[in-house]
Structures are given as C-alpha cells and as structure tokens.
Design a protein around this motif. Structure first.
Motif, short mmCIF file in Angstrom:
data_model
loop_
_atom_site.label_atom_id
_atom_site.label_comp_id
_atom_site.label_asym_id
_atom_site.label_seq_id
_atom_site.Cartn_x
_atom_site.Cartn_y
_atom_site.Cartn_z
N GLY A 1 -6.08 4.07 -1.19
CA GLY A 1 -6.97 5.14 -0.77
C GLY A 1 -6.40 5.95 0.37
O GLY A 1 -6.58 7.18 0.44
N ALA A 2 -5.69 5.28 1.30
CA ALA A 2 -5.10 5.99 2.42
C ALA A 2 -4.01 6.96 1.97
O ALA A 2 -3.77 7.99 2.59
CB ALA A 2 -4.52 4.99 3.42
N VAL A 3 -3.35 6.63 0.87
CA VAL A 3 -2.25 7.47 0.37
C VAL A 3 -2.73 8.50 -0.64
O VAL A 3 -2.38 9.69 -0.56
CB VAL A 3 -1.16 6.59 -0.28
CG1 VAL A 3 -0.03 7.46 -0.86
CG2 VAL A 3 -0.60 5.60 0.73
N LEU A 4 -3.58 8.07 -1.58
CA LEU A 4 -3.92 8.91 -2.72
C LEU A 4 -5.30 9.57 -2.60
O LEU A 4 -5.56 10.57 -3.28
CB LEU A 4 -3.88 8.08 -4.01
CG LEU A 4 -2.53 7.45 -4.34
CD1 LEU A 4 -2.67 6.43 -5.46
CD2 LEU A 4 -1.52 8.53 -4.71
N ASP A 5 -6.19 9.00 -1.81
CA ASP A 5 -7.53 9.54 -1.60
C ASP A 5 -8.27 9.79 -2.92
O ASP A 5 -8.80 10.87 -3.16
CB ASP A 5 -7.44 10.85 -0.79
CG ASP A 5 -8.79 11.31 -0.28
OD1 ASP A 5 -9.67 10.45 -0.05
OD2 ASP A 5 -8.98 12.53 -0.11
N PRO A 6 -8.34 8.79 -3.82
CA PRO A 6 -9.06 9.00 -5.08
C PRO A 6 -10.56 9.02 -4.86
O PRO A 6 -11.08 8.43 -3.91
CB PRO A 6 -8.64 7.79 -5.92
CG PRO A 6 -8.42 6.72 -4.91
CD PRO A 6 -7.82 7.41 -3.72
N GLN A 7 -11.25 9.68 -5.78
CA GLN A 7 -12.71 9.67 -5.74
C GLN A 7 -13.29 8.41 -6.37
O GLN A 7 -14.41 8.01 -6.05
CB GLN A 7 -13.25 10.90 -6.48
CG GLN A 7 -12.83 12.22 -5.85
CD GLN A 7 -12.87 13.35 -6.86
OE1 GLN A 7 -12.35 13.23 -7.97
NE2 GLN A 7 -13.50 14.46 -6.49
N VAL A 8 -12.52 7.80 -7.27
CA VAL A 8 -13.03 6.63 -7.98
C VAL A 8 -11.87 5.70 -8.34
O VAL A 8 -10.77 6.16 -8.66
CB VAL A 8 -13.80 7.04 -9.26
CG1 VAL A 8 -12.90 7.76 -10.26
CG2 VAL A 8 -14.49 5.85 -9.91
#
Length: 314
Positions: free
Chosen positions: A246-253
């Motif tokens: 999440g810290a790298v890609l910041d996905p929503q799901v």
C-alpha cells in the motif's frame, strides 16, 4: 467479439470461448504433460481450433505460470513446464493464423477480477492469489502492470522476513513462505506439534496419517481453534505485506483469490487488522478495501481471453 482464453496449469489445461462481458460460452479441459512442451503446444492448438469452430473469434490469450516478456510473446521461464526462452506466441500463430498473446497466469486472473469481478468498481487494485504459492497482479490507473521486462508483480517473492525461510526462487524470507497454502499447512502442523489449541489438528493428523490442505480448510470452517489460529498467523503475514504494498502502490482494493481464500472473512479479518497495524501514517493515509475474488476457477481463462481481445482491438 469473442475471444479464447487458455490457462495452462501444472496438471490441466483449461480453455474457454468468452464474450465481451466475460461470460464463458463454451469450455474445454485437458490434462497437462509438463515434461513434453510439444505435446502442450499440440493440445493448446487443438483446443483453440475446437473452441473457435463456427465462431467469429478475434484473438486467443494463453496464460501460464512463469516470466513472460513485455511483448507477451516469449516465456522466459516456467516453473512447471520445461520452457526456457520459449517463443510460444510465434509457434502458435504460425499454426493457427490468429492473433495470440501469452500472459502470466496470475496477471490474467487478476485482470479478470478487475474487469468482471471484485475489482470492477476500482481503478487501482492488487490481487493476491493464495494457493500452493502466492501469485500477484497489479492494476494501476486501469492498466495491468507488467514492468519494464514484463516479469513484474511477482508479489509472492516480496521479501517479508530478512534471512527467513528458504524459497524455491533461491531467496530467503519471501511472502510465499509465510502467506501461501503451503505455509498454512506448515503452520498448522506446528500448532499440532505444540498441543493445546492444536489438539484438534493433532487428532486429525493422527487419524489420517498427515494433515492436508483440505483437512485444515474443513477444520477452519468447523471453527477448530488450532486451524483458526494458523489462519490468523497466515493472515498477519499477508496483512503486513499489504501495508508495504500500500505504501508503494496505493491501491484502492486488495482482492484475494486461490484455495485459501475460500475461508472468506475468516481470512480477511486478520489480514485487515495486520494491514492497519502496519500501515504507514495510519489515520492520515487512505485505507484500502479488502475483498474475496469472485471468478474463482474461471478467472484465468476469462482474463486471458479479455486481454487478447483488447490487444486485437488496439
């Protein structure tokens, strides 16, 4: 605008004729002969010919485990088949006279979830397929991420424990060793050895001679304390990895597929808890959603077909 999707697994080759909505119209399944690449090629050719008979087919996509080049044509390396720098697309196109793409199987399954399943309401998604190993797929800004050489999104080989357990890839401490179906079985046996909460696991192992993945899955559904504890430990490892991703890609799901994902919320709860515990700047960083994959065993063929159709249209 029908397309054909083929999913080459270690024991079977699945194929399907798929429409633009991701619906399977016709399907086929044949055994895999991993040590005979020519026989696999012949099987795939025959399957595509059979599925396309009498249909207006624009393209075919073939999904397989391994590293695929950025042109979606050459298999650099396949773990279950003796392919090394195999120009598989060229071989198939020469025999079929149909546009072909070759795609990593986890990418194909992830794309199917993005287009038609649990990720269809989002633009940025990470899929983790929790089977014998851990497969991964990344969609960012509505596009499948492959990396500069085409071999990206091997999320199972994200190192999560420095100098940890050895992995089949040659490294140590990969997520696959802590967050896969094989890892769940190892953890369950550890609980069985320790007694206490693992007594149910130990009794099952003694009765059956050994624990299997199906045994652990059944005990999870039955509410066995040891099996649930093993699942929570597995979920903790996956959740920590999701926080880093999440810290790298910041996905929503984050979408979870594979056999272990059949545990549903029992798996998602410890994943979500560990993700939140390790999320950088928690309280200020937007929090991703977590979901179970919806297409299950059809994801590979549906995703491969859709990627082939989109490639042909472009």
């Amino acid at each position: 605008m029908h397309a054909i999707g083929i999913d080459i697994g270690g024991t079977k080759i699945a194929g399907a004729l798929v429409d633009e909505a991701g619906t399977i119209i016709r399907s086929d399944r044949q055994p895999t002969t991993p040590g005979n690449p020519r026989e696999i090629e012949d099987t795939v050719v025959a399957m595509i010919q059979g599925l396309s008979a009498g249909e207006d087919v624009v393209a075919a996509g073939v999904a397989a485990a391994g590293f695929i080049d950025a042109d979606q044509s050459t298999v650099y390396y396949a773990p279950n088949i003796s392919w090394r720098n195999e120009p598989f697309r060229d071989k198939l196109e020469a025999r079929l006279h149909l546009p072909i793409i070759i795609e990593n199987d986890a990418n194909a399954a992830g794309w199917a979830e993005f287009r038609f399943g649990a990720g269809r309401a989002y633009s940025d998604m990470v899929t983790l397929t929790i089977g014998t190993g851990v497969g991964g797929a990344i969609v960012t800004n509505n596009a499948l991420f492959r990396g500069g050489f085409g071999a990206g999104a091997e999320l199972g080989h994200l190192r999560v424990v420095p100098d940890g357990l050895p992995c089949g890839c040659g490294a140590h401490g990969c997520l696959e060793q802590y967050g896969s179906g094989r890892a769940l079985l190892r953890i369950a046996n550890e609980f069985a050895d320790a007694g206490g909460v693992g007594l149910g696991l130990a009794a099952t192992r003694e009765r059956r001679g050994k624990l299997t993945g199906k045994d652990v899955g059944r005990l999870i559904q039955d509410g066995d304390g040891g099996a649930l504890a093993a699942l929570r430990q597995l979920g903790g490892a996956l959740g920590q990895a999701c926080a880093s991703l999440g810290a790298v890609l910041d996905p929503q799901v984050f979408v979870f597929g594979g056999g272990v994902a059949a545990a549903g919320d029992l798996l998602l709860e410890p994943i979500r808890a560990a993700y939140l515990d390790h999320l950088p700047a928690r309280g200020y960083h937007p929090e991703a959603e977590f979901a179970i994959a919806q297409l299950v065993n059809d994801a590979g063929v549906v995703g491969a077909a859709d990627l082939a159709r989109l490639h042909a249209v472009r």
